[in-house]
Design an enzyme around this catalytic site. Structure first.
Site, mmCIF file in Angstrom:
data_model
loop_
_atom_site.group_PDB
_atom_site.id
_atom_site.type_symbol
_atom_site.label_atom_id
_atom_site.label_comp_id
_atom_site.label_asym_id
_atom_site.label_seq_id
_atom_site.Cartn_x
_atom_site.Cartn_y
_atom_site.Cartn_z
ATOM 1 N N ARG A 241 0.870 -1.306 0.007
ATOM 2 C CA ARG A 241 0.144 -0.116 -0.057
ATOM 3 C C ARG A 241 0.849 1.297 -0.054
ATOM 4 O O ARG A 241 0.295 2.272 -0.183
ATOM 5 C CB ARG A 241 -0.863 0.088 1.212
ATOM 6 C CG ARG A 241 -1.720 -1.233 1.373
ATOM 7 C CD ARG A 241 -3.157 -0.757 0.893
ATOM 8 N NE ARG A 241 -3.872 -2.230 0.979
ATOM 9 C CZ ARG A 241 -5.186 -2.403 0.673
ATOM 10 N NH1 ARG A 241 -5.901 -1.245 0.623
ATOM 11 N NH2 ARG A 241 -5.893 -3.291 0.565
ATOM 12 N N LYS B 195 13.642 -6.759 5.551
ATOM 13 C CA LYS B 195 13.711 -6.012 6.513
ATOM 14 C C LYS B 195 15.024 -6.463 7.587
ATOM 15 O O LYS B 195 15.872 -5.597 7.988
ATOM 16 C CB LYS B 195 12.458 -5.846 7.801
ATOM 17 C CG LYS B 195 11.532 -4.990 6.986
ATOM 18 C CD LYS B 195 10.137 -5.242 7.857
ATOM 19 C CE LYS B 195 9.143 -4.276 7.242
ATOM 20 N NZ LYS B 195 8.251 -3.929 8.332
ATOM 21 N N ASP C 176 8.437 1.317 12.532
ATOM 22 C CA ASP C 176 7.352 0.761 12.993
ATOM 23 C C ASP C 176 6.813 0.883 14.269
ATOM 24 O O ASP C 176 5.792 0.963 14.623
ATOM 25 C CB ASP C 176 7.605 -0.886 12.573
ATOM 26 C CG ASP C 176 7.454 -1.300 11.210
ATOM 27 O OD1 ASP C 176 7.009 -0.529 10.426
ATOM 28 O OD2 ASP C 176 8.202 -2.252 10.839
ATOM 29 N N ALA D 141 7.389 -7.594 13.952
ATOM 30 C CA ALA D 141 6.548 -6.588 14.337
ATOM 31 C C ALA D 141 6.620 -6.377 15.821
ATOM 32 O O ALA D 141 6.509 -5.343 16.300
ATOM 33 C CB ALA D 141 5.182 -6.588 13.718
#
Ligand code: ATR
Length: 276
Positions: A22, A72, A111, A138
């Site tokens: 996105r 990442k 994040d 995360a």
């Protein structure tokens, strides 16, 4: 699509695959809103090509890039310099190149700060221990940001060894066993689901909320669907909730500011642009 000049500022998102990202919509919305001479593009880069691709972006004069799955962690070793947020999170989601070709590659992780900014925007300052479900990338970024903000953090994971590894990486982190999560809600002010449970196509998270204090905030980093079964159950009990879309939007702010020189705002128009 606006016209670019030869001096356009360039950035993008590096992923494999990247078609689902996105981020081009997100940054594209801000580029248009601020009438910036710049572009933000999807960059499909296979894992074995990451180092070459990053060097190539730098050589092409890109201002920087975002990194998404599966890059990442690998990017940590490729940066010349790591912001403490990246070292603490054990992963890089944002790279900023210095102003010259061949300039330094600085890696950061936005994040965790994005989660905190989303929480702050929705519910104001919050206090009290946080309980995180999951021990993946995360969870580590969010746990690090919460600990660095002075909050106590407990982590629980289906595979306890992974929670223990997270506690080794982040001193001060407490772990509990997965079956004890429901009862532990009584001692926590914030619950965060960082697992993929509740995501479209995944089973829902099965967690009874009966032990929760009425002041508990229930957050989910899943944003598809916007209201996960966990958030629906929390709302039905009258608890405050936080969906995952805010984290996605807020984590993008520092990168955009560094690459394009404007600090953008997160609002409903942005959310519509990203979800539309
Ligand atoms: P991310 O980097 O996005 O955090 P990840 O590293 O793949 O993603 O982590 C996914 C998390 O969801 C893990 O904590 C995983 O638990 P395990 O370490 O035990 O695999 C959790 N998860 C995924 N499916 C799950 C399930 N069915 N039940 C419980 N936890 C699950």
């Amino acid at each position: 699509m606006q016209h670019l000049t030869g001096a356009a500022a360039l950035a993008g998102v590096v992923g494999w695959p990247v078609a689902h990202s996105r981020s081009p919509r997100l940054h594209g919305h801000w580029i248009a809103r601020h009438n910036i001479d710049g572009a933000y593009v999807p960059l499909a880069v296979a894992p074995e090509n990451l180092a070459t691709a990053l060097d190539g972006l730098r050589a092409c004069g890109f201002r920087g890039c975002n990194l998404t799955v599966p890059h990442k962690e690998a990017a940590l070793a490729l940066c010349d310099e790591l912001h403490p947020s990246a070292a603490r999170a054990g992963a890089v989601n944002t790279i900023v190149f210095g102003p010259r070709t061949g300039a330094r590659m600085m890696g950061m992780n936005t994040d965790g700060a994005g989660f905190l900014a989303s929480l702050m925007a929705a519910h104001g300052p919050t206090h009290g221990p946080a309980l995180l479900l999951g021990a993946g990338g995360a969870a580590r970024a969010i746990a690090a940001a919460l600990l660095d903000a002075g909050q106590a953090v407990t982590v629980t994971n289906r595979a306890p060894a992974r929670a223990a590894a997270l506690a080794d990486a982040l001193p001060g982190l407490r772990t509990i066993l997965w079956p004890h999560a429901g009862a532990a809600l009584a001692d926590h002010a914030l619950l965060v689901n960082t697992t993929s449970l509740g995501m479209q196509g995944q089973p829902p998270l099965e967690l009874g909320l009966h032990a929760a204090a009425p002041t508990l905030i229930v957050a989910d980093i899943v944003y598809a669907p916007l209201v996960t079964p966990l958030l629906a159950a929390a709302a039905a009990r009258g608890l405050r909730t936080l969906g995952g879309i805010g984290m996605l939007l807020h984590q993008a702010v520092p990168g955009f500011a560094a690459w394009y020189g404007v600090t953008p705002t997160v609002d409903e128009a942005l959310e519509r642009a990203v979800l539309g």
